[in-house]
Scaffold this motif. Structure first.
Motif, PDB file in Angstrom:
ATOM      1  N   ARG A 162       0.822  -1.213   0.000  1.00  0.00           N
ATOM      2  CA  ARG A 162       0.000   0.000   0.000  1.00  0.00           C
ATOM      3  C   ARG A 162       0.858   1.265   0.000  1.00  0.00           C
ATOM      4  N   ALA A 163       2.072   1.166   0.495  1.00  0.00           N
ATOM      5  CA  ALA A 163       2.940   2.350   0.578  1.00  0.00           C
ATOM      6  C   ALA A 163       3.704   2.622  -0.710  1.00  0.00           C
ATOM      7  N   VAL A 164       3.556   1.782  -1.713  1.00  0.00           N
ATOM      8  CA  VAL A 164       4.315   1.935  -2.964  1.00  0.00           C
ATOM      9  C   VAL A 164       3.564   2.849  -3.917  1.00  0.00           C
ATOM     10  N   ASP A 165       4.330   3.789  -4.520  1.00  0.00           N
ATOM     11  CA  ASP A 165       3.753   4.677  -5.535  1.00  0.00           C
ATOM     12  C   ASP A 165       3.960   4.033  -6.904  1.00  0.00           C
ATOM     13  N   CYS A 166       2.904   3.559  -7.505  1.00  0.00           N
ATOM     14  CA  CYS A 166       3.012   2.883  -8.800  1.00  0.00           C
ATOM     15  C   CYS A 166       2.252   3.643  -9.887  1.00  0.00           C
ATOM     16  N   SER A 167       2.083   4.948  -9.672  1.00  0.00           N
ATOM     17  CA  SER A 167       1.339   5.744 -10.663  1.00  0.00           C
ATOM     18  C   SER A 167       2.075   5.834 -11.996  1.00  0.00           C
ATOM     19  N   GLN A 168       3.377   5.663 -11.967  1.00  0.00           N
ATOM     20  CA  GLN A 168       4.173   5.766 -13.190  1.00  0.00           C
ATOM     21  C   GLN A 168       4.583   4.404 -13.737  1.00  0.00           C
ATOM     22  N   SER A 169       4.065   3.327 -13.189  1.00  0.00           N
ATOM     23  CA  SER A 169       4.462   1.998 -13.660  1.00  0.00           C
ATOM     24  C   SER A 169       3.306   1.025 -13.505  1.00  0.00           C
ATOM     25  N   PHE A 195      -3.229  -1.085  -4.746  1.00  0.00           N
ATOM     26  CA  PHE A 195      -2.692  -0.103  -5.694  1.00  0.00           C
ATOM     27  C   PHE A 195      -3.844   0.622  -6.408  1.00  0.00           C
ATOM     28  N   PRO A 196      -4.549   1.474  -5.725  1.00  0.00           N
ATOM     29  CA  PRO A 196      -5.694   2.154  -6.343  1.00  0.00           C
ATOM     30  C   PRO A 196      -5.290   3.163  -7.409  1.00  0.00           C
ATOM     31  N   ASP A 197      -4.072   3.703  -7.342  1.00  0.00           N
ATOM     32  CA  ASP A 197      -3.635   4.726  -8.306  1.00  0.00           C
ATOM     33  C   ASP A 197      -3.075   4.117  -9.575  1.00  0.00           C
ATOM     34  N   CYS A 198      -2.895   2.831  -9.622  1.00  0.00           N
ATOM     35  CA  CYS A 198      -2.302   2.183 -10.795  1.00  0.00           C
ATOM     36  C   CYS A 198      -3.424   1.607 -11.650  1.00  0.00           C
ATOM     37  N   GLY A 212       4.381 -20.888  -6.419  1.00  0.00           N
ATOM     38  CA  GLY A 212       4.768 -19.580  -5.931  1.00  0.00           C
ATOM     39  C   GLY A 212       3.972 -18.443  -6.519  1.00  0.00           C
ATOM     40  N   VAL A 213       4.181 -17.254  -5.898  1.00  0.00           N
ATOM     41  CA  VAL A 213       3.532 -16.013  -6.321  1.00  0.00           C
ATOM     42  C   VAL A 213       4.585 -14.929  -6.328  1.00  0.00           C
ATOM     43  N   GLU A 214       4.543 -14.063  -7.353  1.00  0.00           N
ATOM     44  CA  GLU A 214       5.508 -12.970  -7.484  1.00  0.00           C
ATOM     45  C   GLU A 214       4.745 -11.704  -7.821  1.00  0.00           C
ATOM     46  N   LEU A 215       5.059 -10.600  -7.121  1.00  0.00           N
ATOM     47  CA  LEU A 215       4.384  -9.321  -7.318  1.00  0.00           C
ATOM     48  C   LEU A 215       5.423  -8.235  -7.497  1.00  0.00           C
ATOM     49  N   VAL A 216       5.273  -7.456  -8.604  1.00  0.00           N
ATOM     50  CA  VAL A 216       6.187  -6.352  -8.894  1.00  0.00           C
ATOM     51  C   VAL A 216       5.359  -5.085  -9.009  1.00  0.00           C
ATOM     52  N   ALA A 217       5.768  -4.039  -8.238  1.00  0.00           N
ATOM     53  CA  ALA A 217       5.073  -2.750  -8.272  1.00  0.00           C
ATOM     54  C   ALA A 217       6.095  -1.663  -8.018  1.00  0.00           C
ATOM     55  N   GLY A 218       6.200  -0.721  -8.971  1.00  0.00           N
ATOM     56  CA  GLY A 218       7.196   0.337  -8.823  1.00  0.00           C
ATOM     57  C   GLY A 218       8.593  -0.253  -8.761  1.00  0.00           C
TER      58      GLY A 218
END
Length: 249
Positions: A162-169, A195-198, A212-218
């Protein structure tokens, strides 16, 4: 009776002549000879006394030399004894060091052999345990298990995501298993919540991940897979076995 004074005078003259002759030719030489003999004897006695003193000095010198030789011989004997004792001590010390060195080499070789055997045992045991774990989890893998994996993963990600800024990715989620419509709805809701802004959220399937599970954000990445989980189990088993063997020693 008449005294013939001429005869008396002649006899007196003869007597004095005889005494003079005796004094000159007999008594004087005898006295001189006796005096010379006495002086010679005194000289010889003095020479003998000097020779005696010289002999005594020579004898004393020889005695001193003999004592000096005795002291030197005793000193050399003592030095030889000390050298022999020192050599014996050095030889014993060298032998002790050699024995200690051989003992350390033997113990080191024994320790390496023991480590090799114990390492082989540990690897075999851990391999069997992890192989069995993989088989059991694979047999139990069903839709409920996959749901449990997804739920556990998103729970772990939690506030960090939730703390990640992913507006540009974009946000990309990859799973190693195919998911049903129910799984996809669950994933979409969690991604929208985190990620509501993405606007772009990609969900992919990558079989390499297994369960497995993998998540990439920003600039952040989170992942969990069964292999890493089982690797942790294997490391824990190895550590336990190692500590158990060390404790037994």
């Amino acid at each position: 009776m008449l005294i013939d004074w001429f005869t008396v005078a002649a006899q007196a003259v003869n007597f004095f002549v005889l005494v003079w002759l005796l004094q000159k030719f007999l008594y004087g030489p005898v006295v001189r000879a006796m005096r010379e003999r006495r002086e010679k004897m005194q000289g010889e006695m003095e020479a003998a006394r000097a020779e005696k003193e010289k002999a005594q000095e020579l004898r004393q010198g020889l005695e001193d030399k003999r004592e000096e030789l005795d002291r030197e011989a005793a000193s050399r004997m003592e030095q030889a004894r000390q050298d022999a004792e020192k050599w014996r001590e050095n030889a014993i010390e060298e032998a002790r060091k050699e024995v200690e060195k051989r003992r350390e080499q033997w113990l080191d070789a024994l320790e390496k052999e023991k480590a090799s055997v114990s390492g082989t045992i540990k690897k075999r045991v851990s391999s069997e345990v992890t192989h069995l774990s993989r088989k059991v989890l694979g047999d139990l893998a069903d839709s409920d298990f996959e749901q449990t994996v997804l739920t556990g993963f998103f729970t772990r990600v939690g506030d960090d995501a939730r703390a990640v800024d992913c507006s540009q990715s974009d946000v990309v989620l990859r799973t190693g298993f195919e998911h049903s419509d129910g799984h996809r709805d669950f994933i979409d809701k969690r991604l929208a919540d985190f990620f509501p802004d993405c606007s772009e959220k990609v969900v992919e399937v990558n079989p390499v991940l297994g369960f497995g599970v993998e998540l990439v954000a920003g600039d952040r990445k989170w992942e969990w897979n069964l292999s890493s989980y089982l690797d942790d189990i294997e490391r824990n088993i190895l550590d336990e076995l190692a500590s158990g063997i060390s404790g037994g020693n």
